[in-house]
Design an enzyme around this catalytic site. Structure first.
Site, PDB file in Angstrom:
ATOM      1  N   ALA A 126      45.776  38.899  27.728  1.00 38.10           N
ATOM      2  CA  ALA A 126      45.959  40.245  28.299  1.00 38.10           C
ATOM      3  C   ALA A 126      44.608  40.828  28.666  1.00 38.10           C
ATOM      4  CB  ALA A 126      46.679  41.149  27.307  1.00 38.10           C
ATOM      5  N   GLY A 127      44.246  40.694  29.936  1.00 42.05           N
ATOM      6  CA  GLY A 127      42.982  41.260  30.427  1.00 42.05           C
ATOM      7  C   GLY A 127      43.297  42.329  31.456  1.00 42.05           C
ATOM      8  N   PHE A 152      36.265  39.013  24.188  1.00 37.40           N
ATOM      9  CA  PHE A 152      35.285  39.619  25.112  1.00 37.40           C
ATOM     10  C   PHE A 152      34.831  40.994  24.636  1.00 37.40           C
ATOM     11  CE2 PHE A 152      37.829  37.432  28.764  1.00 37.40           C
ATOM     12  CZ  PHE A 152      37.197  36.221  28.523  1.00 37.40           C
ATOM     13  N   GLU A 239      34.947  55.894  31.892  1.00 37.47           N
ATOM     14  CA  GLU A 239      34.434  54.534  31.677  1.00 37.47           C
ATOM     15  C   GLU A 239      33.995  53.933  33.012  1.00 37.47           C
ATOM     16  OE1 GLU A 239      36.898  51.882  29.422  1.00 37.47           O
ATOM     17  OE2 GLU A 239      35.754  50.121  30.049  1.00 37.47           O
ATOM     18  N   ARG A 240      34.827  54.072  34.016  1.00 38.71           N
ATOM     19  CA  ARG A 240      34.511  53.460  35.317  1.00 38.71           C
ATOM     20  C   ARG A 240      33.363  54.166  36.015  1.00 38.71           C
ATOM     21  NH1 ARG A 240      40.868  52.004  35.819  1.00 38.71           N
ATOM     22  NH2 ARG A 240      40.600  50.152  34.538  1.00 38.71           N
ATOM     23  N   GLY A 336      12.318  33.875  46.430  1.00 44.67           N
ATOM     24  CA  GLY A 336      12.153  32.420  46.467  1.00 44.67           C
ATOM     25  C   GLY A 336      12.323  31.821  45.079  1.00 44.67           C
ATOM     26  N   GLU A 364      39.449  43.652  41.828  1.00 42.59           N
ATOM     27  CA  GLU A 364      40.831  43.552  42.343  1.00 42.59           C
ATOM     28  C   GLU A 364      41.726  44.609  41.699  1.00 42.59           C
ATOM     29  OE1 GLU A 364      38.978  40.948  41.162  1.00 42.59           O
ATOM     30  OE2 GLU A 364      38.457  40.194  43.149  1.00 42.59           O
TER      31      GLU A 364
HETATM   32  C1  FAD Z   1      30.626  40.876  29.494  1.00 40.96           C
HETATM   33  C2  FAD Z   1      32.008  41.400  29.246  1.00 40.96           C
HETATM   34  C3  FAD Z   1      32.187  42.453  28.347  1.00 40.96           C
HETATM   35  C4  FAD Z   1      33.488  42.919  28.087  1.00 40.96           C
HETATM   36  N1  FAD Z   1      33.661  43.915  27.150  1.00 40.96           N
HETATM   37  C5  FAD Z   1      34.933  44.284  26.805  1.00 40.96           C
HETATM   38  C6  FAD Z   1      35.150  45.224  25.740  1.00 40.96           C
HETATM   39  O1  FAD Z   1      34.207  45.752  25.141  1.00 40.96           O
HETATM   40  N2  FAD Z   1      36.432  45.511  25.389  1.00 40.96           N
HETATM   41  C7  FAD Z   1      37.506  44.966  26.022  1.00 40.96           C
HETATM   42  O2  FAD Z   1      38.628  45.273  25.660  1.00 40.96           O
HETATM   43  N3  FAD Z   1      37.331  44.069  27.037  1.00 40.96           N
HETATM   44  C8  FAD Z   1      36.075  43.721  27.435  1.00 40.96           C
HETATM   45  N4  FAD Z   1      35.874  42.806  28.450  1.00 40.96           N
HETATM   46  C9  FAD Z   1      37.050  42.191  29.075  1.00 40.96           C
HETATM   47  C10 FAD Z   1      37.294  42.647  30.501  1.00 40.96           C
HETATM   48  O3  FAD Z   1      37.751  43.972  30.528  1.00 40.96           O
HETATM   49  C11 FAD Z   1      38.277  41.648  31.133  1.00 40.96           C
HETATM   50  O4  FAD Z   1      37.570  40.417  31.284  1.00 40.96           O
HETATM   51  C12 FAD Z   1      38.794  42.106  32.461  1.00 40.96           C
HETATM   52  O5  FAD Z   1      39.664  43.218  32.306  1.00 40.96           O
HETATM   53  C13 FAD Z   1      39.563  40.980  33.212  1.00 40.96           C
HETATM   54  O6  FAD Z   1      40.517  40.388  32.395  1.00 40.96           O
HETATM   55  P1  FAD Z   1      40.545  38.772  32.263  1.00 40.96           P
HETATM   56  O7  FAD Z   1      39.185  38.333  31.950  1.00 40.96           O
HETATM   57  O8  FAD Z   1      41.632  38.432  31.332  1.00 40.96           O
HETATM   58  O9  FAD Z   1      40.877  38.266  33.714  1.00 40.96           O
HETATM   59  P2  FAD Z   1      42.379  38.072  34.409  1.00 40.96           P
HETATM   60  O10 FAD Z   1      43.149  39.291  34.105  1.00 40.96           O
HETATM   61  O11 FAD Z   1      42.884  36.766  33.884  1.00 40.96           O
HETATM   62  O12 FAD Z   1      41.989  37.968  35.886  1.00 40.96           O
HETATM   63  C14 FAD Z   1      41.489  36.782  36.511  1.00 40.96           C
HETATM   64  C15 FAD Z   1      41.324  37.074  38.005  1.00 40.96           C
HETATM   65  O13 FAD Z   1      42.591  37.418  38.574  1.00 40.96           O
HETATM   66  C16 FAD Z   1      42.484  38.676  39.214  1.00 40.96           C
HETATM   67  N5  FAD Z   1      43.741  39.409  39.103  1.00 40.96           N
HETATM   68  C17 FAD Z   1      44.450  39.687  37.984  1.00 40.96           C
HETATM   69  N6  FAD Z   1      45.544  40.418  38.290  1.00 40.96           N
HETATM   70  C18 FAD Z   1      45.520  40.583  39.638  1.00 40.96           C
HETATM   71  C19 FAD Z   1      46.380  41.243  40.576  1.00 40.96           C
HETATM   72  N7  FAD Z   1      47.471  41.883  40.184  1.00 40.96           N
HETATM   73  N8  FAD Z   1      46.053  41.195  41.899  1.00 40.96           N
HETATM   74  C20 FAD Z   1      44.933  40.551  42.302  1.00 40.96           C
HETATM   75  N9  FAD Z   1      44.081  39.920  41.465  1.00 40.96           N
HETATM   76  C21 FAD Z   1      44.372  39.936  40.153  1.00 40.96           C
HETATM   77  C22 FAD Z   1      41.364  39.401  38.496  1.00 40.96           C
HETATM   78  O14 FAD Z   1      40.825  40.430  39.299  1.00 40.96           O
HETATM   79  C23 FAD Z   1      40.392  38.250  38.277  1.00 40.96           C
HETATM   80  O15 FAD Z   1      39.653  38.032  39.441  1.00 40.96           O
HETATM   81  C24 FAD Z   1      34.597  42.349  28.761  1.00 40.96           C
HETATM   82  C25 FAD Z   1      34.388  41.311  29.686  1.00 40.96           C
HETATM   83  C26 FAD Z   1      33.116  40.862  29.932  1.00 40.96           C
HETATM   84  C27 FAD Z   1      32.931  39.743  30.920  1.00 40.96           C
END
Ligand code: FAD
Length: 377
Positions: A126-127, A152, A239-240, A336, A364
């Site tokens: 769940a991201g 993460f 946040e954003r 470079g 996205e």
């Molecule tokens: C350095 C770092 C720090 C972070 N810190 C935190 C933190 O402190 N707390 C926390 O809770 N999280 C944290 N995160 C997690 C971050 O919020 C998630 O990585 C992010 O929300 C994306 O989720 P995912 O990695 O599961 O990617 P996914 O949800 O698996 O997405 C993979 C790809 O598919 C695309 N995608 C997904 N759904 C759609 C859609 N409907 N339409 C088009 N494209 C789509 C996404 O844009 C992405 O390109 C962190 C991440 C990083 C890299």
């Protein structure tokens, strides 16, 4: 929008960053950790949660002070020290939703740096689709029993208190039935998983969190039960905006260092910046950077005035994060081979700017929000 006192504050914080942070970044990167002393020094100097009212350990500063701190850290290439995440993204949850007892217990320590905060939303499955989160919290007497894992999580290893999004209503689906629990260091059943190896932000401890029959006192619930998703959405605007500020300040810093480099480095008997192709590249970047700054300053103003700016801040987060990454690519190219070497700051900047297009909602997901607001989807 900035008054004299903001300008003075920026000057003193910039000096603090140059003295107390910048010289240590290479060591922190090698150790893959920001030491506690750095948090404590930030706190002792009043640079953590400055907006908190004095009764909770802050100085009642307006939002522009938070903007200045986020900008100066990013400008100095110190985004691994995620003070803005702690101060302006997570502490507001406790301040706005917490009971008086919770606020008095935790907030003064957030301001002093004794408590480092993290927020656990993302899970292995769940991201972007946060409503799919599966970490469960079941009420048992005076506690919630939490089971599940997060991944993460920024400040995951250091954190003394984690705001964890969990499912409290096992029958509810999607965004319903989610609550926010404050899980403290040392709670039985709460452990840290791997400290994750990342492409960049090397000094930042991004980690997995594990909850196994973890008993969290019911008094650690933030706000009302089952309203967690609504609270998360409410807080995401700030946040954003903070993340957009980081991206913009990094783009400006990368451009400045590249203009300086292009004015010194010579090839074929002239500075590389004086080739028309490169001068045009710099002009294109400077134009984008200036556009970003104009848009951002307007949003900061509107947010500080209490306006709802969800559509615009989502546009800004998506565009600025991508713009800063375009700038990073071109700036490395203009350096470079030196641009690929650690001894040049552009190398670290280009790594550290990459995840800004991913965390706090991917580019996205930002576009999805805007498209829905525009009734396109
Ligand atoms: C350095 C770092 C720090 C972070 N810190 C935190 C933190 O402190 N707390 C926390 O809770 N999280 C944290 N995160 C997690 C971050 O919020 C998630 O990585 C992010 O929300 C994306 O989720 P995912 O990695 O599961 O990617 P996914 O949800 O698996 O997405 C993979 C790809 O598919 C695309 N995608 C997904 N759904 C759609 C859609 N409907 N339409 C088009 N494209 C789509 C996404 O844009 C992405 O390109 C962190 C991440 C990083 C890299």
């Amino acid at each position: 929008m900035y008054q004299d006192e903001h300008v003075i504050f920026r000057g003193s914080f910039r000096k603090f960053v140059e003295r107390e942070i910048v010289p240590h970044i290479p060591r922190w990167e090698a150790e893959r950790m920001i030491p506690r002393e750095a948090w404590e020094k930030m706190g002792a100097s009043g640079f953590l949660c400055p907006w908190l009212p004095e009764e909770y350990g802050g100085s009642g500063a307006d939002f522009l002070y938070s903007v200045i701190i986020a900008e100066e850290l990013a400008r100095a290439g110190a985004v691994s020290l995620m003070a803005p995440l702690h101060s302006d993204i997570i502490a507001p949850y406790i301040h706005r939703l917490g009971t008086e007892a919770q606020k008095r217990r935790w907030l003064p320590k957030c301001a002093s740096g004794e408590i480092v905060l993290a927020i656990g939303m993302s899970e292995p499955n769940a991201g972007s689709d946060l409503a799919a989160l599966a970490t469960r919290a079941e009420r048992d007497g005076d506690a919630y029993v939490v089971n599940g894992s997060k991944t993460f999580i920024s400040n995951g290893i250091q954190a003394d208190l984690v705001v964890v999004a969990c499912r409290t209503d096992r029958n509810a689906r999607g965004s319903r039935g989610i609550s926010l629990l404050c899980v403290e260091r040392g709670t039985p059943g709460f452990s840290r998983g791997r400290k994750l190896e990342k492409m960049g932000l090397h000094a930042q401890d991004t980690a997995e969190l594990i909850f196994e029959d973890c008993r969290v006192p019911a008094g650690n619930l933030l706000g009302e039960e089952n309203k967690g998703f609504h609270y998360l959405m409410e807080h995401l605007q700030q946040e954003r905006l903070i993340v957009t500020i980081m991206a913009q300040a990094m783009a400006e810093a990368m451009l400045d260092m590249t203009i300086a480099y292009a004015g010194e480095r010579k090839a074929f008997g002239q500075t590389i910046g004086s080739f028309q192709h490169n001068a045009f590249k710099i002009v294109e970047m400077a134009t984008e950077v200036r556009l970003g700054r104009t848009f951002l300053d307007r949003l900061v103003d509107r947010h500080a005035a209490g306006e709802e700016i969800v559509t615009d801040v989502s546009m800004a987060k998506a565009w600025t994060a991508e713009m800063a990454n375009r700038v990073a690519y071109q700036c490395v190219q203009l350096h470079g081979g030196y641009g690929y070497m650690e001894e040049y700051a552009i190398c670290r900047f280009s790594r550290d700017v990459r995840p800004i297009a991913i965390f706090a909602g991917t580019t996205e997901v930002m576009k999805l929000i805007v498209a829905r607001k525009m009734d396109l989807l």
